[in-house]
Design a protein around this motif. Structure first.
Motif, short mmCIF file in Angstrom:
data_model
loop_
_atom_site.label_atom_id
_atom_site.label_comp_id
_atom_site.label_asym_id
_atom_site.label_seq_id
_atom_site.Cartn_x
_atom_site.Cartn_y
_atom_site.Cartn_z
N LEU A 225 0.88 -1.19 -0.06
CA LEU A 225 0.17 0.08 -0.06
C LEU A 225 1.03 1.32 -0.02
O LEU A 225 0.64 2.61 -0.85
CB LEU A 225 -0.90 0.05 1.11
CG LEU A 225 -1.98 -1.02 1.20
CD1 LEU A 225 -2.94 -0.91 2.55
CD2 LEU A 225 -3.10 -0.29 0.29
N SER A 226 1.88 1.39 0.62
CA SER A 226 2.82 2.37 0.90
C SER A 226 3.35 2.66 -0.53
O SER A 226 3.48 3.91 -0.99
CB SER A 226 3.86 2.20 1.80
OG SER A 226 3.28 2.03 3.07
N ILE A 227 3.90 1.77 -1.21
CA ILE A 227 4.23 1.76 -2.58
C ILE A 227 3.29 2.18 -3.66
O ILE A 227 3.40 2.98 -4.46
CB ILE A 227 4.94 0.43 -3.21
CG1 ILE A 227 6.32 -0.01 -2.33
CG2 ILE A 227 5.18 0.68 -4.57
CD1 ILE A 227 6.69 -1.22 -2.37
N ALA A 228 2.01 1.63 -3.39
CA ALA A 228 0.79 2.11 -4.45
C ALA A 228 0.77 3.56 -3.94
O ALA A 228 0.15 4.31 -5.10
CB ALA A 228 -0.43 1.39 -4.00
N GLY A 229 0.99 4.27 -2.87
CA GLY A 229 0.45 5.35 -2.39
C GLY A 229 1.64 6.54 -3.24
O GLY A 229 1.35 7.66 -3.22
N LEU A 230 2.60 5.84 -3.92
CA LEU A 230 3.77 6.73 -4.63
C LEU A 230 3.30 7.03 -6.11
O LEU A 230 3.85 7.78 -6.60
CB LEU A 230 5.21 6.08 -4.50
CG LEU A 230 5.55 5.79 -3.21
CD1 LEU A 230 6.96 5.06 -3.35
CD2 LEU A 230 6.00 6.88 -2.29
N GLY A 231 2.17 6.39 -6.35
CA GLY A 231 1.65 6.53 -7.63
C GLY A 231 1.84 5.44 -8.73
O GLY A 231 2.57 4.61 -8.47
N GLN A 232 1.07 5.55 -9.72
CA GLN A 232 1.12 4.17 -10.70
C GLN A 232 2.42 3.93 -11.29
O GLN A 232 2.92 2.87 -11.26
CB GLN A 232 0.08 4.52 -11.81
CG GLN A 232 -0.19 3.09 -12.76
CD GLN A 232 -1.31 3.49 -13.75
OE1 GLN A 232 -2.07 4.42 -13.69
NE2 GLN A 232 -1.42 2.57 -14.51
N HIS A 233 3.42 4.90 -11.80
CA HIS A 233 4.44 4.91 -12.24
C HIS A 233 5.45 4.05 -11.52
O HIS A 233 6.20 3.18 -11.87
CB HIS A 233 5.13 6.01 -13.15
CG HIS A 233 4.00 6.37 -14.29
ND1 HIS A 233 3.76 5.78 -15.28
CD2 HIS A 233 3.22 7.71 -14.28
CE1 HIS A 233 2.79 6.59 -16.08
NE2 HIS A 233 2.69 7.87 -15.35
N ILE A 234 5.82 4.81 -10.26
CA ILE A 234 6.63 4.16 -9.46
C ILE A 234 6.06 2.61 -9.03
O ILE A 234 6.90 1.76 -8.76
CB ILE A 234 6.77 5.04 -8.20
CG1 ILE A 234 7.18 6.50 -8.85
CG2 ILE A 234 7.83 4.52 -7.31
CD1 ILE A 234 7.60 7.42 -7.34
N SER A 235 4.70 2.52 -8.77
CA SER A 235 4.46 1.16 -8.34
C SER A 235 4.62 0.08 -9.27
O SER A 235 5.19 -0.85 -8.84
CB SER A 235 2.82 1.28 -7.88
OG SER A 235 2.83 2.24 -7.05
N THR A 236 4.54 0.49 -10.42
CA THR A 236 4.80 -0.65 -11.42
C THR A 236 6.32 -0.72 -11.58
O THR A 236 6.56 -1.93 -11.96
CB THR A 236 4.15 -0.02 -13.04
OG1 THR A 236 2.90 0.38 -12.85
CG2 THR A 236 4.42 -1.13 -13.98
N SER A 237 7.06 0.12 -11.50
CA SER A 237 8.60 -0.08 -11.77
C SER A 237 9.06 -0.80 -10.49
O SER A 237 10.16 -1.54 -10.89
CB SER A 237 9.14 1.46 -11.82
OG SER A 237 9.15 2.13 -10.76
N LEU A 238 8.39 -0.77 -9.43
CA LEU A 238 8.78 -1.67 -8.36
C LEU A 238 7.91 -2.92 -8.19
O LEU A 238 8.14 -3.71 -7.00
CB LEU A 238 8.41 -0.66 -6.97
CG LEU A 238 9.43 0.33 -6.68
CD1 LEU A 238 8.90 1.03 -5.81
CD2 LEU A 238 10.63 0.12 -6.74
N GLY A 239 7.52 -3.34 -9.23
CA GLY A 239 6.69 -4.62 -9.18
C GLY A 239 5.32 -4.70 -8.61
O GLY A 239 4.98 -5.81 -8.09
#
Length: 318
Positions: A200-214
């Protein structure tokens, strides 16, 4: 963080003892095992009510924190995005069409309507300018009030105003053993949130960052919204609507301990439980032997804190 949790936990223990002892009927710890009526009072009324208050305060605080992270706005909570009001719509529909249905069915329909309400609200967000973050909670309040007004109109036409007043007013006076156990489902949902806190914390960073982090951004967002909808529906079905918990508690904890979701969840749960328990104790004693609903007391406190946070955020943005 440890000291904050320890302080909240110690306060929680003290408040639980006070909550058990507070009420119209006299309760005496020294007679607990010698007088059967004292044990019945504890197990049937006082203990279930205290547990219900703790579960509601803790899980609504957690739900508000999840919404703020997923929707990337500090001024949101379930009652400010139409989730609570939409859940009440679902309960009204079931109560009018199928009055003999169980609480589980009402909760399921309320979850569905809460999800629909949140989906409509997220659609409205796309039409707002990205830099107008302070407009989002105001739009949410208007959106929720429109839904509540429509629900009230339908209830008036069907002579169900007294019925919906239970769901729009958060009150623990009717909590007894056998009438609160559904709230334990919210505790399970809170554990689910804790397990997926990092995603959830990663998803809160935005779609592009979340996708790049898997991390699947869309999947995590919808999973978070479903969990929030279920928590909201269970609380509305069981005790009614209590505003501002999910707004005030996460903001206080974030200001004291930073923005780490996994580390903050225990503090949010403890502080949310403590604040609601304090309001419940005040509601039982301020006009004894009558009770003031928790939603009224917390609504006053929460509105003042919300305005403070709103205007402070506006000054910081300027």
């Amino acid at each position: 963080m440890f000291s904050l949790n320890r302080l909240n936990f110690l306060l929680l223990l003290v408040l639980c003892v006070i909550s058990v002892m507070t009420g119209v009927a006299d309760f005496n710890w020294s007679q607990l095992f010698s007088d059967p009526t004292q044990m019945q009072l504890l197990l049937i009324s006082r203990l279930p009510r205290t547990l219900a208050v703790l579960l509601v305060g803790a899980t609504l605080g957690i739900a508000g924190m999840v919404l703020q992270i997923v929707l990337k706005n500090r001024f949101l909570e379930p009652s400010m995005i139409g989730a609570t009001q939409s859940a009440a719509v679902g309960i009204l529909i079931v109560s009018l069409l199928f009055p003999a249905t169980s609480l589980m069915v009402k909760m399921s329909v309320a979850t569905l309507t809460a999800l629909i309400g949140m989906a409509i609200f997220t659609g409205l967000l796309r039409s707002l300018p990205p830099h107008q973050q302070l407009m989002i909670p105001l739009v949410g309040i208007v959106f929720g009030n429109v839904i509540e007004a429509g629900t009230t109109f339908v209830a008036y036409q069907t002579e169900s105003l007294q019925l919906i007043s239970v769901w729009f007013t958060g009150d623990f006076s009717g909590i007894l053993s056998g009438r609160y156990e559904l709230l334990w489902l919210t505790a399970i949902l809170a554990i689910v949130i804790y397990i997926m806190a990092d995603q959830l914390s990663i998803a809160g960073l935005g779609q592009h960052i979340s996708t790049s982090l898997g991390v699947n951004y869309r999947q995590m967002t919808w999973l978070a919204l479903v969990v929030v909808a279920m928590i909201t529906a269970v609380v509305v079905v069981t005790v009614g609507q209590i505003p501002f918990i999910g707004l005030v508690v996460p903001n206080i904890v974030s200001r004291l301990a930073g923005d780490r979701l996994r580390h903050n969840l225990p503090s949010v749960a403890l502080m949310g439980a403590n604040l609601v328990l304090i309001c419940d104790i005040i509601g039982r004693t301020i006009n004894a032997p009558y009770e003031v609903p928790v939603s009224t007391i917390f609504g006053i406190i929460g509105a003042v804190l919300f305005l403070y946070l709103l205007f402070k955020g506006k000054r910081s943005a300027g």
